[in-house]
Design a protein around this motif. Sequence first.
Motif, PDB file in Angstrom:
ATOM      1  N   PRO A  96       0.819  -1.229   0.000  1.00 52.20           N
ATOM      2  CA  PRO A  96       0.000   0.000   0.000  1.00 52.20           C
ATOM      3  C   PRO A  96       0.843   1.266   0.000  1.00 52.20           C
ATOM      4  CG  PRO A  96      -0.904  -1.599   1.534  1.00 52.20           C
ATOM      5  CD  PRO A  96       0.436  -2.126   1.118  1.00 52.20           C
ATOM      6  N   TYR A  97       1.970   1.242   0.714  1.00 52.66           N
ATOM      7  CA  TYR A  97       2.852   2.414   0.741  1.00 52.66           C
ATOM      8  C   TYR A  97       3.502   2.630  -0.625  1.00 52.66           C
ATOM      9  CZ  TYR A  97       7.146   5.052   1.523  1.00 52.66           C
ATOM     10  OH  TYR A  97       8.170   5.960   1.421  1.00 52.66           O
ATOM     11  N   VAL A 105      -4.834   2.028  -8.089  1.00 52.13           N
ATOM     12  CA  VAL A 105      -4.598   0.997  -7.075  1.00 52.13           C
ATOM     13  C   VAL A 105      -5.405   1.312  -5.825  1.00 52.13           C
ATOM     14  CG1 VAL A 105      -2.900  -0.140  -5.606  1.00 52.13           C
ATOM     15  CG2 VAL A 105      -2.293   0.490  -7.952  1.00 52.13           C
ATOM     16  N   VAL A 106      -6.205   0.341  -5.372  1.00 53.56           N
ATOM     17  CA  VAL A 106      -6.975   0.487  -4.138  1.00 53.56           C
ATOM     18  C   VAL A 106      -6.140  -0.049  -2.981  1.00 53.56           C
ATOM     19  CG1 VAL A 106      -9.121  -0.062  -2.923  1.00 53.56           C
ATOM     20  CG2 VAL A 106      -9.115   0.151  -5.430  1.00 53.56           C
ATOM     21  N   CYS A 107      -5.781   0.818  -2.047  1.00 53.58           N
ATOM     22  CA  CYS A 107      -4.953   0.424  -0.905  1.00 53.58           C
ATOM     23  C   CYS A 107      -5.858   0.199   0.309  1.00 53.58           C
ATOM     24  CB  CYS A 107      -3.908   1.495  -0.610  1.00 53.58           C
ATOM     25  SG  CYS A 107      -2.740   1.750  -1.965  1.00 53.58           S
ATOM     26  N   ILE A 164      -8.944   2.886   2.032  1.00 53.88           N
ATOM     27  CA  ILE A 164     -10.055   2.488   2.897  1.00 53.88           C
ATOM     28  C   ILE A 164      -9.506   1.618   4.025  1.00 53.88           C
ATOM     29  CG2 ILE A 164     -10.585   0.478   1.443  1.00 53.88           C
ATOM     30  CD1 ILE A 164     -13.543   0.885   2.202  1.00 53.88           C
ATOM     31  N   VAL A 165     -10.008   1.842   5.248  1.00 53.36           N
ATOM     32  CA  VAL A 165      -9.653   1.043   6.426  1.00 53.36           C
ATOM     33  C   VAL A 165     -10.935   0.412   6.949  1.00 53.36           C
ATOM     34  CG1 VAL A 165      -8.680   1.051   8.750  1.00 53.36           C
ATOM     35  CG2 VAL A 165      -7.721   2.574   6.995  1.00 53.36           C
ATOM     36  N   LEU A 166     -10.944  -0.906   7.127  1.00 50.97           N
ATOM     37  CA  LEU A 166     -12.151  -1.614   7.550  1.00 50.97           C
ATOM     38  C   LEU A 166     -11.895  -2.406   8.825  1.00 50.97           C
ATOM     39  CD1 LEU A 166     -13.203  -2.831   4.012  1.00 50.97           C
ATOM     40  CD2 LEU A 166     -14.498  -1.237   5.430  1.00 50.97           C
ATOM     41  N   ASN A 167     -12.814  -2.259   9.766  1.00 51.97           N
ATOM     42  CA  ASN A 167     -12.753  -2.935  11.060  1.00 51.97           C
ATOM     43  C   ASN A 167     -13.677  -4.148  10.998  1.00 51.97           C
ATOM     44  OD1 ASN A 167     -13.031  -3.772  13.701  1.00 51.97           O
ATOM     45  ND2 ASN A 167     -13.641  -1.781  14.514  1.00 51.97           N
ATOM     46  N   HIS A 179     -17.695  -3.328  -0.085  1.00 52.54           N
ATOM     47  CA  HIS A 179     -17.185  -1.957  -0.022  1.00 52.54           C
ATOM     48  C   HIS A 179     -15.970  -1.798  -0.936  1.00 52.54           C
ATOM     49  CE1 HIS A 179     -19.770  -0.191   2.950  1.00 52.54           C
ATOM     50  NE2 HIS A 179     -19.430  -1.038   3.913  1.00 52.54           N
ATOM     51  N   ILE A 180     -15.052  -2.746  -0.858  1.00 56.50           N
ATOM     52  CA  ILE A 180     -13.819  -2.650  -1.645  1.00 56.50           C
ATOM     53  C   ILE A 180     -14.111  -2.826  -3.129  1.00 56.50           C
ATOM     54  CG2 ILE A 180     -11.521  -3.631  -2.009  1.00 56.50           C
ATOM     55  CD1 ILE A 180     -11.669  -4.547   0.987  1.00 56.50           C
TER      56      ILE A 180
END
Length: 279
Positions: A96-97, A105-107, A164-167, A179-180
Amino acid sequence: MTVIAMTREMATRGSEVAAGLAEQLGLTIIHHELVEHDIAKRTGMAGSEVHRLLEGEASLLARWTTDRRRLSRYTAQEILELAAKGNALIRGWGAPYLLRSVQHVVCVRICAPMAFREKVLMDRLELRDANLARREIERNDAAHNGTMQKLFGIDWADPALYSIVLNTARVPIRDCVDHIVRLSESPAFQETAQSRGELADQLLLARVRSVMDKRFGATSRQHGFDAHVEGGKVTLTGATTDEKLIVEVVRLLQGIEGVERVESKISHIAFAPHGPSDP
């Protein structure tokens, strides 16, 4: 050409999210064995040694004697090579970095609170001791974050690195996948000529730096040799007293796949030997 770069914390069910994405989008999941094997080939290191270094499990002696700069560059090149092929989900290794500036690119980061992760790991390994599960999770987190800091100088938990960050303690796996997928199909993440060019330039720069490190090693760093890439054109910078070395560098880089033109801005410093002092 969908590319997803994912980081997942241990015991967050991130592998299930990855599997769902691969099935729905037709992606190849890049497992660590493939990346480590190819990095080992580039560096000349044993695959097991690369694995231990990237997983934060290497001995103190191995960490001291490993050229982190070279390992970082070869890791970056391998990730970029995989991303350029497209239709891939690349997990970990700082992907991702490394790919954050490539628009298509979806990170993704998959995370969860410790209590949730403890339960997942206890169920998975049939453990009864929550403290044992917690210690293993904390060890794994520290090892991965330590490796990312050493290789790339980043905190892998920094949300700014991700699209996007998912819990997973709050968002069900199926919803995470949805979502992704929606994000990957949105106009903002469609591949364009510009995004392809960004990825191609980053990959070419990684190839150039790896070749220079392999051929010149400490000499390259001694003279401050570096490169800038734009549209297939490589511009070299640095300074040296060896004019033949400049010619050698240019010729070397002209043979790299994807290089269209090489321009040298390396300064040639004339060496003037000291003669006898004037009276």
